[in-house]
Design an enzyme around this catalytic site. Structure first.
Site, PDB file in Angstrom:
ATOM      1  N   TYR A  63      -2.515  -4.505  15.615  1.00  0.00           N
ATOM      2  CA  TYR A  63      -2.015  -4.622  16.992  1.00  0.00           C
ATOM      3  C   TYR A  63      -2.595  -3.451  17.779  1.00  0.00           C
ATOM      4  CZ  TYR A  63       1.571  -7.844  15.140  1.00  0.00           C
ATOM      5  OH  TYR A  63       2.237  -8.881  14.538  1.00  0.00           O
ATOM      6  N   PHE A 215       7.489 -15.497  16.458  1.00  0.00           N
ATOM      7  CA  PHE A 215       7.710 -16.303  17.674  1.00  0.00           C
ATOM      8  C   PHE A 215       9.143 -16.851  17.735  1.00  0.00           C
ATOM      9  CE2 PHE A 215       2.889 -17.563  17.734  1.00  0.00           C
ATOM     10  CZ  PHE A 215       2.563 -16.301  18.193  1.00  0.00           C
ATOM     11  N   GLY A 218       9.654 -18.252  20.971  1.00  0.00           N
ATOM     12  CA  GLY A 218       8.597 -19.162  21.410  1.00  0.00           C
ATOM     13  C   GLY A 218       7.252 -18.473  21.519  1.00  0.00           C
ATOM     14  N   GLY A 219       7.224 -17.141  21.375  1.00  0.00           N
ATOM     15  CA  GLY A 219       5.952 -16.418  21.395  1.00  0.00           C
ATOM     16  C   GLY A 219       5.588 -15.950  22.786  1.00  0.00           C
ATOM     17  N   PHE A 220       4.288 -15.868  23.040  1.00  0.00           N
ATOM     18  CA  PHE A 220       3.814 -15.226  24.272  1.00  0.00           C
ATOM     19  C   PHE A 220       4.219 -16.018  25.526  1.00  0.00           C
ATOM     20  CE2 PHE A 220       1.617 -13.209  20.924  1.00  0.00           C
ATOM     21  CZ  PHE A 220       1.370 -11.913  21.360  1.00  0.00           C
ATOM     22  N   PRO A 222       7.523 -17.768  26.271  1.00  0.00           N
ATOM     23  CA  PRO A 222       8.843 -18.050  25.690  1.00  0.00           C
ATOM     24  C   PRO A 222       9.345 -19.471  25.989  1.00  0.00           C
ATOM     25  CG  PRO A 222       8.802 -15.905  26.757  1.00  0.00           C
ATOM     26  CD  PRO A 222       7.508 -16.568  27.099  1.00  0.00           C
ATOM     27  N   LEU A 223      10.236 -19.959  25.127  1.00  0.00           N
ATOM     28  CA  LEU A 223      10.785 -21.307  25.223  1.00  0.00           C
ATOM     29  C   LEU A 223      11.371 -21.574  26.602  1.00  0.00           C
ATOM     30  CD1 LEU A 223      12.837 -21.198  21.877  1.00  0.00           C
ATOM     31  CD2 LEU A 223      10.722 -22.484  22.263  1.00  0.00           C
TER      32      LEU A 223
END
Ligand SMILES: NC(=O)c1ccc[n+]([C@@H]2O[C@H](COP(=O)([O-])OP(=O)(O)OC[C@H]3O[C@@H](n4cnc5c(N)ncnc54)[C@H](OP(=O)(O)O)[C@@H]3O)[C@@H](O)[C@H]2O)c1
Length: 292
Positions: A63, A215, A218-220, A222-223
């Site tokens: 990262y 996630f 939802g990850g980058f 979002p949901l």
């Protein structure tokens, strides 16, 4: 401040950690490459997480690369005794920010030393082998993990790594891995909508192995869903809190590492520890997942 003890603890290797942890990928610059715009606020997020009781932080030296681990060290070293930092190896970054598999014995050894140098502990508590066997490198794909996992197990025998986990792993790869060495955690893509690992989670729970969804929000991106927002409104919570509370209620071996670069979002996420979803809300969320 929320008491994150409300969501309990679970075993991670030889340690016990609170089930609400923190994932550090959002602290690097755009595309997880280079430094963040505001390193002071990145360090503030880390300090606030630990001050709030988080004792499980997920990271990787790829990262940034190096940047996120260096921020963790600057913000938190010397580390509190109960803090478990989990890192992952198995990739490196190209000059164009690409993610390149890096699983030769030399590359894995280099990655362990990079993590030790940039994080600063005497030994890495838990190292996940990040599997990248599909063409894109991001999805799961079958194939033996014996050569890299054997190399990582040798680094463990040399005392550089205490415990080993797998990331982005199929059921067959986890079974193969457990024949080679003890696997203490599995870190795969899983959340309210993306539920490929249902059977695997239950199997790992039976064996006392932690499942750490990446996630979780939802990850980058979002949901987002009107059903999720509706459930959240009725409970006086936010959609992200509902997404996390659902994971906490899904199985006792799930450890959460939601990522954020914002102290406000961190506080919101940790407050999910106190949110209990009624059966009717869970049924509604399950129907939403089934219909996509
Ligand atoms: N093993 C692997 O292959 C792998 C892959 C990806 C990630 N990971 C690990 O898993 C951890 C979690 O994944 P992730 O961070 O990629 O995704 P995530 O936790 O699902 O979501 C992070 C995203 O949600 C936003 N967010 C966080 N809290 C929010 C809130 N309360 N309200 C609105 N938006 C919010 C973040 O933006 P803000 O910064 O604006 O809050 C960020 O865009 C990572 O930090 C990393 O440690 C592992």
């Amino acid at each position: 401040m929320t008491n994150i003890d409300r969501s309990g603890t679970f075993r991670l290797g030889s340690r016990s950690v609170r089930r609400l942890g923190y994932g550090a990928v959002q602290l690097a610059g755009p595309g997880v490459f280079g430094p963040p715009k505001d390193p002071d606020s990145a360090r503030a997020v880390l300090r606030e997480a630990v001050a709030s009781g988080v004792n499980h932080v997920d990271t990787s030296d790829f990262y940034g690369p190096h940047v996120t681990n260096q921020l963790i060290r600057e913000a938190l070293h010397p580390y509190p005794d109960d803090l478990v930092i989990v890192t992952k190896i198995g990739a490196r970054r190209g000059d164009d920010a690409s993610w390149i598999p890096a699983t030769s014995p030399d590359e894995l050894t280099q990655a362990v030393h990079d993590n030790l140098r940039n994080l600063g502990p005497d030994v890495l508590e838990v190292v996940n082998l990040r599997i990248m066997l599909d063409r894109e490198g991001h999805g799961v794909a079958e194939g033996s993990i014996e050569p890299p996992l054997t190399a990582l197990a040798e680094l463990q025998q040399r005392g550089l790594v205490r415990r080993i986990g797998l990331s982005n792993a199929t059921h067959a790869q986890i079974a193969e891995g457990r024949r080679i060495t003890e696997i203490v955690c599995v870190q795969n893509h899983y959340n309210l909508i993306h539920r490929d690992d249902e059977a695997l989670i239950d199997e790992l729970a039976r064996d006392g192995i932690a499942y750490v969804p990446f996630f979780p929000l939802g990850g980058f991106t979002p949901l987002q869903s009107s059903t999720l927002s509706g459930v959240a409104d009725r409970l006086g919570a936010t959609p992200m809190q509902v997404a996390l509370a659902w994971l906490l209620q899904r199985a006792p071996n799930i450890l959460l590492i939601p990522g954020t670069s914002s102290v406000a979002h961190l506080r919101e996420n940790l407050a999910a520890a106190g949110l209990e979803l009624p059966a009717s809300a869970i049924a509604e969320l399950d129907r939403m997942a089934q219909t996509g």
